[in-house]
Design a protein around this motif. Structure first.
Motif, mmCIF file in Angstrom:
data_model
loop_
_atom_site.group_PDB
_atom_site.id
_atom_site.type_symbol
_atom_site.label_atom_id
_atom_site.label_comp_id
_atom_site.label_asym_id
_atom_site.label_seq_id
_atom_site.Cartn_x
_atom_site.Cartn_y
_atom_site.Cartn_z
ATOM 1 N N PRO A 155 -0.723 -34.377 -10.266
ATOM 2 C CA PRO A 155 -0.488 -35.279 -9.119
ATOM 3 C C PRO A 155 0.926 -35.849 -9.074
ATOM 4 C CG PRO A 155 -2.615 -35.730 -10.116
ATOM 5 C CD PRO A 155 -1.901 -34.795 -11.041
ATOM 6 N N GLY A 156 1.445 -36.263 -10.213
ATOM 7 C CA GLY A 156 2.790 -36.815 -10.260
ATOM 8 C C GLY A 156 3.850 -35.788 -9.900
ATOM 9 N N ALA B 33 3.666 -35.103 -6.106
ATOM 10 C CA ALA B 33 4.202 -36.242 -5.358
ATOM 11 C C ALA B 33 5.728 -36.276 -5.446
ATOM 12 C CB ALA B 33 3.619 -37.545 -5.898
ATOM 13 N N VAL C 2 7.205 -33.370 -3.251
ATOM 14 C CA VAL C 2 7.151 -33.649 -1.811
ATOM 15 C C VAL C 2 8.151 -34.738 -1.435
ATOM 16 C CG1 VAL C 2 5.701 -34.504 0.081
ATOM 17 C CG2 VAL C 2 4.765 -32.869 -1.577
ATOM 18 N N ALA C 3 8.238 -35.784 -2.268
ATOM 19 C CA ALA C 3 9.214 -36.852 -2.015
ATOM 20 C C ALA C 3 10.631 -36.291 -2.031
ATOM 21 C CB ALA C 3 9.067 -37.956 -3.055
ATOM 22 N N ALA D 299 6.082 -27.927 -0.686
ATOM 23 C CA ALA D 299 7.006 -29.056 -0.546
ATOM 24 C C ALA D 299 8.090 -28.725 0.471
ATOM 25 C CB ALA D 299 7.636 -29.408 -1.894
#
Length: 258
Positions: A91-92, A95, A98-99, A189
């Motif tokens: 998950p990290g 995230a 994508v960020a 992403a």
């Protein structure tokens, strides 16, 4: 050997994905702005492919030793599915990727201005006359090839020091045949970042195409990981059998002498 902390890895993934999007995706509007109304050519596609390839190569050598330089959620999921990284880290990583993609797309607008949005911002979309089925197949095949190259390049038996070059050249080659169909995103992403940024600046975003991109990319990457693991499993089994045979030989010799 000391390992980087999890926050350091996430920061590296965010930075690496931002650079990938800024250079790779940014080369699309840059090419269109410079070219003006001139027809899009294979030479321009080659330059865009080269931009993506060099960004990948540079980031593999810059952050590969920190986070693995996955910079692609599909690759991250494939590595987790084949037990090459723990699921708790997934998950990290996603995230952060994508960020980073959003930051990279924002940087494109910051450098090229609203013109970048006007010419599409490099947002992935189906080519003319391409339907969902063809787009799914194109993205799945492209991501499959990319992931298979990644798994082979990072194998401990692979030639040392060439992972970045192999993966970068793979990206270059994949974009050439896949881009006319789907813009060759081959990275969730890279798909999401420009879409989110394009929406913020009132660009044209085909959100209905997003599920096809994401599903194809994830399925393609995991399929490649599973296949590569299966190929290695056969080799490991053969190696284990050979080791057992070698272990049994001395015992047989001792029995013959007793």
């Amino acid at each position: 050997m000391e390992e980087n902390t999890y926050p350091q890895k996430l920061l590296a993934e965010m930075l690496g994905t931002a650079v990938l999007v800024f250079i790779g995706v940014g080369s699309v509007p840059a090419t269109l702005i410079v070219g003006g109304d001139a027809p899009f050519t294979m030479a321009q596609l080659g330059m865009i492919s080269l931009a993506f390839a060099t960004a990948v190569i540079a980031m593999v050598y810059a952050i590969g030793h920190i986070s693995g330089c996955q910079i692609n959620p599909a690759i991250t999921l494939a590595l987790a599915a084949t037990k090459k990284m723990p699921w708790r880290d997934v998950p990290g990583y996603i995230a952060a990727q994508v960020a980073g993609a959003v930051l990279g797309a924002l940087a494109i607008v910051g450098v090229l201005g609203k013109k970048a949005v006007d010419v599409g911002l490099g947002i992935a979309a189906y080519g003319t006359g391409v339907g969902a089925g063809q787009a799914f197949f194109a993205e799945a095949i492209g991501t499959f090839i990319l992931a298979f190259i990644v798994f082979g390049a990072i194998d401990r038996r692979a030639a040392g020091g060439f992972a970045g070059l192999a993966i970068g050249l793979g990206v270059f080659a994949i974009i050439i045949p896949v881009a006319p169909a789907t813009a060759a995103s081959i990275n969730p992403a890279r798909t999401l970042g420009p879409m989110i940024t394009g929406e913020l600046f009132n660009g044209t975003v085909h959100w209905d195409q997003l599920p096809v991109y994401l599903a194809a990319e994830v399925i393609g990457a995991i399929a490649a990981g599973v296949l590569y693991t299966a190929l290695n499993a056969h080799r490991k089994a053969a190696a284990a059998t050979a080791a057992e045979n070698r272990a049994a030989q001395p015992a047989s010799a001792e029995g013959a002498l007793s």
